[in-house]
Design an enzyme around this catalytic site. Structure first.
Site, short mmCIF file in Angstrom:
data_model
loop_
_atom_site.label_atom_id
_atom_site.label_comp_id
_atom_site.label_asym_id
_atom_site.label_seq_id
_atom_site.Cartn_x
_atom_site.Cartn_y
_atom_site.Cartn_z
N GLU A 124 -3.67 13.76 -0.22
CA GLU A 124 -4.03 12.79 1.02
C GLU A 124 -2.81 13.08 1.73
OE1 GLU A 124 -4.48 8.19 2.15
OE2 GLU A 124 -4.78 8.80 -0.01
N HIS A 164 -7.10 -6.48 0.85
CA HIS A 164 -5.89 -5.59 0.90
C HIS A 164 -4.59 -6.10 1.41
CE1 HIS A 164 -3.55 -1.90 -0.44
NE2 HIS A 164 -3.75 -1.33 0.65
N LYS A 205 4.46 1.93 -2.04
CA LYS A 205 4.92 3.17 -2.93
C LYS A 205 6.48 3.47 -2.49
CE LYS A 205 0.43 5.52 -2.10
NZ LYS A 205 -0.52 4.98 -3.12
N SER A 246 0.73 -1.20 0.23
CA SER A 246 0.04 -0.02 -0.13
C SER A 246 0.76 1.55 0.05
CB SER A 246 -0.85 -0.09 1.11
OG SER A 246 -2.04 0.96 1.03
N TRP A 304 -9.16 1.23 -6.69
CA TRP A 304 -8.38 2.03 -6.16
C TRP A 304 -7.24 2.03 -6.44
CZ3 TRP A 304 -10.21 7.04 -4.61
CH2 TRP A 304 -9.36 7.53 -3.85
#
Length: 526
Positions: free
Chosen positions: A275, A356, A229, A225, A319
């Site tokens: 965000e 997830h 990144k 998640s 998403w």
């Protein structure tokens, strides 16, 4: 020869070796001995760049010429790095004046000083059974690829808390954490580059420890998640990382930035920018205009080459932008292929569990194989590309450049061209439809995309017969039905892509093992 005469000779030899370091071949997939191998390459960035909806050509230099040799890639990679720092991540500073710390069986401490400012942070260590020193995998945020499998495979796990280096939940003009304590709370560098800087400083300390507990030349990184990144940024920005394993990284991670606006349900660029300060501040100019970027993430994938890269994605959560992720992987794999290390990249989104950041059984074997190959250096399994049919991107739609055949020696400057993806069209009797073949080939495997185009009249269905070379085996297909897996393989339309108006096209794809170069295809209506 006397000692006084020998020392200048040795110094001259060392200088000569340094000067030609970029021309010395290293083992395919080996990590570089330094954080940024191309730091000595002169890079002059222009003030502006032309806008393009297509993915930028990774082999096209800033001066307009194309890379022609494998040694050319070293400085081309530096150009891409500087472009990414300017527009996507913000600058990642070089090693500070002072980096000290310690390594134990359970902990690593880091103390950094630069320009009168100091900061410190630490990371936990979990060793596997056996006798060290051990290879190790950084787990950004404490989780990513299955840590039990990592340790069982013979590698240590370094639990890295990125928030100690770059804290989330802070405004862009008041960023917090060890990185910003050194470089200022208003630094334009985003969290992902700051997190990568933190891992680099831990590697500095591991190097200084001289093989006590951990091997500095056998390090990997993983994360899921937002930490996926971060793991991707770590592997891109430090060439001492031998194996990079981002999971479900989403926007600001692996997926192409140009693809995000058109991928239904994916996190928008502006949303991700707002965000958290993951992106560098300069990315604000591109949240509504990714076509203006001079780079995209497929080139960051290419920056990891020739080192190991294992990208894991989840096609069940829109998403996360897995379709754009598959395009980044396919385009980046072209860099691997050009460098002769196509077997060093694995992409896997074909999974059943949609939870997830789940620990998925489909990834266990390739995880073990990648650790064996790039960290333990006891394996040689070729990478694979397994794309989920529901999130299969089409590279042919995104590029107007082809992959060069790079020589092994120094290249020569050649005029820029605008090549197109290779295709092999065939037209059946009557001209009712055509099938054009485009192959992304790497050592031991391939992905083939076939474009079906209706002729002068509309069609309500189609059948494509692809004639595969001997030894090629189809393992998965998307956007089509399939009959057979070797030789003459028949593909038929699905319910949503059979009806084509005159001149209209649709595409399907398949993945396989072996060599698909030379595949031909014929299309028939109905």
């Amino acid at each position: 020869m006397s000692g006084s005469r020998l020392r200048p000779a040795l110094a001259l030899l060392a200088a000569t070796l340094i000067a030609v370091a970029g021309l010395i071949a290293v083992a395919p997939g080996a990590a570089a001995a330094v954080e940024d191998d191309g730091a000595d390459c002169p890079v002059s960035l222009p003030g502006s760049f032309p806008s393009t909806a297509k993915l930028p050509d990774p082999f096209k230099k800033i001066d307009g010429t194309r890379v022609t040799s494998k040694t050319d890639w070293r400085c081309r990679r530096q150009e891409i790095k500087k472009l990414a720092e300017r527009t996507i991540h913000g600058p990642k500073p070089v090693k500070p004046a002072s980096v000290t710390g310690s390594v134990s069986a359970t902990n690593i401490t880091v103390n950094v000083s630069e320009n009168g400012r100091s900061a410190g942070f630490s990371a936990g260590v979990q060793l596997p059974s056996g006798t060290g020193p051990f290879p190790a995998v950084f787990a950004v945020g404490g989780f990513g690829a299955d840590t039990a499998t990592i340790r069982a495979s013979g590698a240590a796990v370094i639990s890295y808390d990125p928030l100690a280096v770059g804290k989330e939940g802070t405004p862009r003009n008041n960023k917090q954490g060890a990185f910003y304590s050194i470089y200022g709370a208003s630094s334009g560098t985003g969290l992902l580059a700051a997190w990568a800087w933190g891992v680099s400083r831990i590697i500095d300390v591991i190097e200084q420890a001289g093989g006590q507990f951990l091997k500095a030349d056998a390090l990997g990184v993983t994360g899921c998640s937002r930490y996926g990144k971060g793991a991707f940024a770590v592997g891109v920005l430090d060439q001492r990382i031998a194996l990079t394993m981002p999971i479900e990284s989403g926007t600001a991670g692996v997926p192409i930035l140009r693809g995000i606006p058109g991928e239904s349900g994916s996190q928008g660029l502006g949303n991700a920018y707002g965000e958290q300060p993951w992106f560098g501040d300069a990315f604000s100019a591109y949240t509504g205009n990714p076509a203006g970027l001079p780079v995209d993430t497929h080139e960051l994938v290419g920056m990891v080459a020739p080192r190991g890269l294992f990208i894991m994605e989840n096609p069940h959560i829109d998403w996360l932008g897995a379709r754009s992720g598959s395009v980044a992987a396919l385009a980046g794999a072209e860099v691997y292929k050009a460098l002769g290390v196509g077997a060093n990249i694995t992409y896997w989104s074909d999974v059943q569990d949609g939870t997830h950041c789940a620990s998925r059984p489909e990834w266990r074997t390739p995880l073990q194989q990648n650790i064996q190959k790039f960290l333990l250096r006891t394996g040689s399994a070729a990478g694979t590309i397994r794309i989920a049919a529901k999130k299969a991107g089409n590279l042919a739609e995104w590029r107007d450049w082809s992959t060069p055949t790079l020589t092994d020696g120094p290249g020569t400057t050649t005029p820029t061209t605008t090549p197109t993806a290779p295709t092999t069209p065939t037209t059946p009797a009557g001209g009712a439809c055509t099938a054009a073949v485009s192959v992304n080939q790497w050592t031991g495997g391939f992905v083939t995309t076939i474009r079906v185009t209706a002729g002068a009249a509309p069609i309500t269905g189609w059948t494509v017969t692809a004639n595969l070379p001997a030894g090629a085996v189809v393992t998965s297909v998307w956007n089509a039905g399939r009959s057979g897996d070797t030789g003459a393989v028949r593909f038929t339309n699905t319910g949503f892509n059979g009806s084509l108006s005159a001149g209209q096209s649709t595409e399907f794809g398949y993945q396989g093992t072996g060599t698909a170069t030379g595949t031909t295809a014929a299309c028939a209506p109905g």
